[in-house]
Design a protein around this motif. Sequence first.
Motif, mmCIF file in Angstrom:
data_model
loop_
_atom_site.group_PDB
_atom_site.id
_atom_site.type_symbol
_atom_site.label_atom_id
_atom_site.label_comp_id
_atom_site.label_asym_id
_atom_site.label_seq_id
_atom_site.Cartn_x
_atom_site.Cartn_y
_atom_site.Cartn_z
ATOM 1 N N GLU A 157 1.058 -1.067 0.130
ATOM 2 C CA GLU A 157 -0.022 -0.156 -0.252
ATOM 3 C C GLU A 157 1.375 1.130 -0.155
ATOM 4 O O GLU A 157 0.230 2.085 -0.351
ATOM 5 N N HIS A 173 -3.078 -2.658 4.895
ATOM 6 C CA HIS A 173 -3.729 -2.023 5.077
ATOM 7 C C HIS A 173 -4.552 -0.730 5.930
ATOM 8 O O HIS A 173 -5.574 -0.099 5.246
ATOM 9 N N ASP A 216 -5.025 3.838 3.323
ATOM 10 C CA ASP A 216 -5.714 3.559 2.025
ATOM 11 C C ASP A 216 -4.328 4.397 0.696
ATOM 12 O O ASP A 216 -4.471 5.893 0.424
ATOM 13 N N LYS A 253 -7.176 -5.889 -1.250
ATOM 14 C CA LYS A 253 -7.802 -5.655 -0.728
ATOM 15 C C LYS A 253 -8.792 -6.643 0.263
ATOM 16 O O LYS A 253 -9.294 -7.021 0.996
ATOM 17 N N ARG A 311 -7.479 -9.446 0.729
ATOM 18 C CA ARG A 311 -6.968 -9.654 1.900
ATOM 19 C C ARG A 311 -8.083 -9.224 3.096
ATOM 20 O O ARG A 311 -7.493 -10.325 4.285
#
Lengths: 398, 908
Positions: B224, B477, B480, B747, B750
């Motif tokens: 990310e 995560h 963002d 995501k 994830r």
Amino acid sequence: MIEDKEYSASRNLSVNDFSGGALGLPKGACGLLAVAGDFKLSALLKAARCLQYRGRTGAGVTLKSLYRDTNFFNFHIMFRSADKIAELEQVLITMGLRILEKKDMVQRKYYYEYDLPVIMHYSIIPPSPEEMMFREKIRDESMYIKRVVARFNRMYIDDARIFSSSKYNGTFLTAFELQDTIDIYDLHQYEDRFYDACLIHLRWPTSQGRGLWWGPQPISLGEVAGVHNGHLSSDMANARALEQLEIMLTVGTDSEAIFLSVEYLLRSGYSLEEIEWIICRKFPQEVKLMAQEKQEQYAKLMDDPLLFRMKMSGPATAITLVDDVLVGFTDRDHLRSFSVGVNDKIALLGSEQRAVISAAYFMHEELKMFDPEAGRIVGFTVKNKAVSKLDYGWKKND
Amino acid sequence: MTDMKRDVVFKRQIKYTEPASRGVYAQGAKYWVKVTDEIEEPGRGCVHCGTCVEACTHNLTNPASPDGVFSMEEVCYDADGNRVRAEDADKVRLIEKILWINPDECCNCKRCVKMCPQRAIKVYENPDYHDIGVTLTGHEEINNILNRAAGKSSISSAHLGRGKSKLYTDWLIDAAEILSPTRDHMNEYAGQMRSMTLGKRIARFKCDVPIMDVHQSYGSNSHEAVLARMMACVKLGRPFFTGEGYIHPDMMPAASHCILQFGSGGFGPWVELDKFAGISMKYGQDAKKGKGGRLQDKKNDYEIALLRCVEALRHLSSPNPQHLQYSIEELPMRVESLRALLGDKKLIGADVYGTAWNFPEICVAIAKAGFDYITIKAGDGSTGAAHLVDLQNRGLNIIYLTHKADLALRSEGLREQISIIAEGGVMDSFGAMLTMLAGADFVGLGMRTLHVLGCTLCQRCHTGQCAWGITSRKYGHRIDPATASDGIVRMIKSFHEDMEGMAAGLGMSNHADVIGARRFRYHGNDPLLFETFGRGETPKQVAHVDVRERTKKIFKSREVSYAENTEKFEKILQNIDGENLKIDVGFDQIESMQLNHLMKEAADRGVKKFYLDNVMGQRTIGTGIKCDEITVRGLVGNHSFAFARDVKINVIPNHSTITTVPANAQVGVANTSNPSEINIAGDVSDLFAAYAISGTFRVAKSGGVRNLLLMKAGLPDEWKKTDADKYVGADKNVILNELVRRYQKRKARRVKTTWGDFLKAFEQKLHNRKPPVAVYGLGHEKGMGDYFMEYAQGGIGVVLNVVNRENPIGYYVCSGMTAGAAYIRGNIAEEQLGVGVRKIDYLTMADTEFLKEQIDAFLDTFSGVDIDPEYNDSLKAFKARYEAEPNSVFGGFCKVIPISSLTTESNE
């Protein structure tokens, strides 16, 4: 700092300065090609072109035995400007040297085309043995010449450089490309003259110091000439070892230290194998696997603090000519390549296989080619164009 | 249930864990955590919500623990005060919630502080750690000694943080007043630093801002964090520098905005390179001085292994210099090779550390070698992981180095041939402006970008426990990417506006006016800076410029090459016979790049099979040529077949003249390649097939040193089917939308599973790849060189020793190898083995099967080739023996494998 005025009249030079210093040369990886035996210069020069891509700010050639028919020393001197000549000739005279004859080495037109120092050839007669003894406590004329040339080069480093001082050999340097060196010195004029070995160097272009061309090689002092590529991390250690032997660097590069070390070791009677041990060194694991007797011999050499500091660390392929002996080697880590090609007539040594095979191709010769193993020395003698490979145990004083 | 709950009483407690040890080594952490309760701070006391427990990820003592500094304990009691299980809900009358605090793990990352809804958490400097010693030998030195004595790691990260930046004070940027009036960048054409290009020759990248991001690897940054930075770069109109961890396949839509970094590890698949904006060669960095780094096994997870094309869960080394990477000799050859690979329009950069010695000459060498830009990594830069001593040994000041580079390049007449990016210690727009006034075309901000993502410089990047998810993949995560990239964009735009204002204040119109304008003065007490920037006016020009030199250094473009040799090229191209072309190189008649350009021209006209005759050491043969087959008769020059992909190559000797031209290969041949097969009917020099990713390599004779260096573990299918083509020339919004779409898919996967299970999906993607295999016959001239398969990461090397050499190989065999294997026939003493490997003197059935397959193919390939009489005889004898008594051949092999990296001592 070297405070001794004898060695630095124009400015004080530290060992650091001599080893590169802030404005010194980053001693890069250059193109090397050497040959010994019966060969044609033009073919060798043609072959060396393939190394040109490596370096473009320096190209030099040493021709062994070019002046063998003269009975005097042949100095090639570059002066920063013409108005330095008279003054520095006087210095040579005060060193006991007699100038028999002098002449321009470069046609006038090249001074307009290139940014050249004044380059002259001098025929030099050393003093009589008695006078040499009186002046320097040296009886041997070659030793005397080396001593005074080294001193001259160090004292007048800003104004002049004797870049060839052999009785027999001639070295030709420019800070340009090989073709420029060929043109400026008209090297083709020597095509049909006698020569039995040649060193060629094409220099990597990283120097800011264009002053008096201390970057181009072969570096030559007396009967020693050498070419090297790479840069040694051991340059200070090597320079200090020579310093403590009172062998002074005149150009100041790490390369010069290698050549002078080789000369010292050869003249001191060390075998090729011992020279390899001292300069290239062995991995500790290799020493463990050596025969007991060899291990002891090795340990004894390493016990000498001066020899211990002569190890060459860092990238290097080096080829050195000392009198009639031509030796070449790489650093033990083999951070540079090195190739050798031999037959009955010639021995070719180069930093790339391509150069060696190209030379053979242009000479119409078939070769036995090999890349010496990392950190292994190879040696040849050449006399009157006859070349022979030296054994590992060969000693110069044999 | 409602009634029952009414009866339950909650009791809250905050407790501190006992110190793990006592005595002088009980140093504690640098910071202490304090949580206030309602009594101490009414209305802001801890409510035991557990946010801090989730927020904190730091636990160096027990990295596998789910808890960091905080953990929550719930103890249930019945009405009589007896402890009961929480499951016996009907008996529970009292629940005691204890927030345990382990202050020894705190690193002051402030995640808990900033996430706490009550602002109940305070972090302080731990006086027990800091208040020791005297000024000369204070807490830093004493704790350093204790750490070393206790055998703890000396690795840290980010920055040493000792002292203020040299840019912090004592500089004054000029302001135009009466002589040249100041301008208004808000309402006039003034101070504008837009529409600049990185690169000044043919290859250029249009940049809308003068501030760049810096190289930070995928792996050192979480997915990310990388994506946020990448998206910010696309939004800002500047290149994204990948670091040496390559990029994720999901990020390939943005390839045209990415400049790949080639470090000494050479990680990556190295395919689809024409889609990228360029390649940066990493020659050193401020933090680790060109030493390279080491990625620990636990960080080399399946996804990382997919990107880097290595075996997963093994240590990865980015090793020391050699003459393929780093060496000055290699510079022009490397540019030549990359130019052959990428063409003339892609950027080739060099990232160098601001060394104290010969920095100007290094810059000049880089410019002369043909690089398009140089990135100066100055002191005060940060890093992901480095030994304390390296952090201490910083590079020189960025302003000084920029000035030195600028001067050196100007003196050589090369300044307008190459761009300078300067980075390392630029704190803000003021520092950025100073750097540009000192001579940089662009500046880099790395650490400042990470602050936007949450970085508070807690110096724990190397632990993989970053609570903000910047340097910890597991917690990535928490960022963002889309929102974070907007934050980066706003920060850069704010700095950019400052800089444009300052430029306008100097009366300047645009970027060109600013670079090297030197309108500043240093008035501090640093002697070097004062001497350089504190005295008098700066001369407008250098004393001497050698303009003649510059045109000689740069390799000719394909266009120029074709224009200068049209007749010669076309005459050869007339010989195209369907998909075949024979080119007579004539030994020295066609130079290296000419030959490469000629082959490209032919490939564009449909040639798939080349026969190159009378080759004499030409370089870069085959690099960047899209074809199926290349046969070379003669000697192959340096860097040939580099980055080759899906091509079959045969090199055979040339006996057509008096001088035999052997089928040898010089330095760095087949490096970083993915060929179908390469067969060399001679010997190879140093660094053959170094960094090779996949394919089969056969060498009839021996190899020089460092053959198969860092050989990888094969090319995963993922890299064979990227759809990067679709995004060539795409609008940046299309690219950004696709990046977001792919991230959302990721995501979604994830959050449905644990991190471990998420990674296992990537393990599947590694299953089908085939490791590269290299087989050497050995020659009479020499054995295999030292450092065979050094640092190999998954490939297989075989030394057949067909000439039966007593000592088939040199020293440091497979040193630093972390995956893969070497099969060597002949005697090898233990002393010859490298570090971290062992020798096995017997073969399994699978080993024998594998060797049989390789030997059969080797004999098929070379038995019919006339190499030289001595070798031909040896090969014949070997073949006869192998066919008659195969077991006698197999019996002579030993196998060298890495001692499992999982059992080796961690350096952390």
